[in-house]
Motif scaffolding. Structure first.
Motif, PDB file in Angstrom:
ATOM      1  N   UNK A 183      83.269  75.053  18.754  1.00  0.00           N
ATOM      2  CA  UNK A 183      83.087  75.894  19.940  1.00  0.00           C
ATOM      3  C   UNK A 183      83.968  77.137  19.837  1.00  0.00           C
ATOM      4  N   UNK A 184      85.203  76.972  19.400  1.00  0.00           N
ATOM      5  CA  UNK A 184      86.103  78.120  19.254  1.00  0.00           C
ATOM      6  C   UNK A 184      85.564  79.106  18.217  1.00  0.00           C
ATOM      7  N   UNK A 185      85.014  78.600  17.115  1.00  0.00           N
ATOM      8  CA  UNK A 185      84.431  79.471  16.094  1.00  0.00           C
ATOM      9  C   UNK A 185      83.212  80.204  16.646  1.00  0.00           C
ATOM     10  N   UNK A 186      82.369  79.491  17.385  1.00  0.00           N
ATOM     11  CA  UNK A 186      81.180  80.124  17.963  1.00  0.00           C
ATOM     12  C   UNK A 186      81.575  81.162  19.013  1.00  0.00           C
ATOM     13  N   UNK A 187      82.553  80.835  19.850  1.00  0.00           N
ATOM     14  CA  UNK A 187      83.032  81.802  20.849  1.00  0.00           C
ATOM     15  C   UNK A 187      83.546  83.072  20.170  1.00  0.00           C
ATOM     16  N   UNK A 188      84.249  82.923  19.045  1.00  0.00           N
ATOM     17  CA  UNK A 188      84.750  84.085  18.298  1.00  0.00           C
ATOM     18  C   UNK A 188      83.585  84.898  17.716  1.00  0.00           C
ATOM     19  N   UNK A 189      82.560  84.213  17.228  1.00  0.00           N
ATOM     20  CA  UNK A 189      81.359  84.871  16.709  1.00  0.00           C
ATOM     21  C   UNK A 189      80.682  85.703  17.806  1.00  0.00           C
ATOM     22  N   UNK A 190      80.522  85.110  18.985  1.00  0.00           N
ATOM     23  CA  UNK A 190      79.894  85.815  20.107  1.00  0.00           C
ATOM     24  C   UNK A 190      80.766  86.983  20.546  1.00  0.00           C
ATOM     25  N   UNK A 191      82.062  86.770  20.650  1.00  0.00           N
ATOM     26  CA  UNK A 191      82.961  87.845  21.080  1.00  0.00           C
ATOM     27  C   UNK A 191      82.927  89.015  20.103  1.00  0.00           C
TER      28      UNK A 191
END
Length: 101
Positions: free
Chosen positions: A26-34
């Motif tokens: 989730x943290x990796x995906x959130x960073x991707x989206x950000x």
């Protein structure tokens, strides 16, 4: 510039980004989206039942497809994306009204 609706569907109904074992993903995906938001390519993303929805922009559908081939959820093989190009987009001159809470 073209606009796209991004629909991600988790491959299993039991998968959740909010489960403890998926917190790093989730943290990796959130960073991707950000990162996409910081570039100005992603407008919004949010949860939906068993997946996620978002709006993006790009020069060509292939560019957007390429971007999501390397996102953390695709690499973890937990999501399938459907990306729909919005043709002849008419954009509100007052988006703040739409975005008011």
């Amino acid at each position: 510039m073209k606009y796209y609706l991004i629909e991600g569907k988790f491959k299993t109904f039991s998968f959740s980004l909010y489960d403890d074992e998926n917190k790093d993903l989730k943290a990796e995906f959130d960073a991707f989206i950000q990162a996409g938001m910081d570039r100005g390519d992603f407008l919004m993303f949010g949860d939906k039942a068993h997946g996620l929805l978002g709006f993006a922009r790009g020069g060509h559908l292939d560019d957007v497809l390429s971007e999501f081939e390397s996102d953390p959820l695709t690499l973890a093989d937990v999501v399938e994306y459907r990306i729909v190009e919005i043709e002849d987009a008419v954009i509100s001159k007052h988006p703040e009204k739409f975005l008011e809470k």
